[in-house]
Design a protein around this motif. Structure first.
Motif, mmCIF file in Angstrom:
data_model
loop_
_atom_site.group_PDB
_atom_site.id
_atom_site.type_symbol
_atom_site.label_atom_id
_atom_site.label_comp_id
_atom_site.label_asym_id
_atom_site.label_seq_id
_atom_site.Cartn_x
_atom_site.Cartn_y
_atom_site.Cartn_z
ATOM 1 N N UNK A 160 0.673 -1.426 -0.031
ATOM 2 C CA UNK A 160 -0.076 -0.261 -0.033
ATOM 3 C C UNK A 160 0.672 1.353 0.077
ATOM 4 N N UNK A 161 1.938 1.259 0.560
ATOM 5 C CA UNK A 161 2.742 2.545 0.669
ATOM 6 C C UNK A 161 4.051 2.670 -0.287
ATOM 7 N N UNK A 162 3.789 1.797 -1.364
ATOM 8 C CA UNK A 162 4.999 2.199 -2.278
ATOM 9 C C UNK A 162 6.314 1.943 -1.733
ATOM 10 N N UNK A 163 7.172 2.969 -1.885
ATOM 11 C CA UNK A 163 8.685 2.897 -1.476
ATOM 12 C C UNK A 163 8.872 3.457 -0.143
ATOM 13 N N UNK A 164 7.868 3.875 0.622
ATOM 14 C CA UNK A 164 8.061 4.426 2.077
ATOM 15 C C UNK A 164 8.643 3.468 2.922
#
Length: 228
Positions: free
Chosen positions: A73-77
């Motif tokens: 859900x948070x991509x590359x975070x």
């Protein structure tokens, strides 16, 4: 002082969670504290964060399961584990999920804050609260696009794509980079999916003629904003 970096803290210990969340706020982080695995799942899908701080032993759903949801859900975070579990097998499992650090309690608060700052800076996670796009204001953390009081709430994927375009405003954003970072794979279906999101973003920004999202053939996309 404006807090730009938004953190998700997942900690079921009431005393420690309260103290740590307040300490994060004192150091100018915008911290959302949740206490169970289910609350964390909901938080991960509702908002975009600059960093996740996950406990492992949690009610309802453990931190390793949450790590998979975070990545989806948070991509590359980035996310880290902050836990009392100190066995080698736990650390190995933690790193296999993609965590950027595995920190064992108890912690030194000052060193912990320094680590968070270093991790966010190293990851390149955006720390700007808002972007000016012509007559629009884009708030990536809240996934909002605002113009003259009108608010458009973006989906997470729309917000992620627009953020990449904003970070390279008036420059080409490579199509393959977007596909790799947000979809994980460059194939026909993902390319078509990305084109749909670009089409939607063009519609959202259509009320300002100084803005264009241009398709650069064979390369990618460019968010063009003409100065007035």
């Amino acid at each position: 002082m404006t807090r730009n970096n938004r953190l998700l803290l997942v900690e079921d210990d009431e005393s420690f969670g309260y103290i740590l969340s307040k300490y994060l706020e004192m150091n100018d982080f915008n911290a959302r504290w949740v206490k169970t695995g289910m609350e964390a799942s909901k938080a991960i899908t509702e908002e975009q964060y600059d960093l996740g701080i996950l406990d492992i032993m949690l009610p309802e759903k453990d931190g390793f399961t949450l790590a998979d949801e975070w990545t989806s859900q948070q991509g590359n975070a980035p996310f880290i584990f902050l836990t009392a579990k100190s066995l080698k097998v736990d650390k190995l499992q933690g790193y296999k999920t993609g965590c950027i650090d595995f920190i064992v309690k108890p912690i030194d608060e000052e060193v912990f804050i320094a680590k968070i700052n270093a991790l966010i800076n190293k990851s390149g996670t955006p720390n700007r609260a808002s972007y000016a796009i012509g007559e629009y204001e884009f708030q990536p953390v809240n996934q909002m696009l605002k113009k003259e009081g009108k608010i458009t709430t973006l989906t997470q994927r729309e917000s992620q794509i627009l953020l990449m375009l904003c970070d390279a405003m008036n420059q080409v954003v490579d199509r393959q980079k977007v596909l790799k970072e947000l979809w994980g794979k460059n194939d026909y279906f993902n390319r078509k999916s990305m084109d749909v999101f670009i089409f939607k973003l063009r519609k959202y920004l259509a009320d300002d003629p100084s803005i264009r999202i241009t398709n650069i053939h064979g390369k990618g996309f460019m968010l063009e904003v003409k100065k007035t």
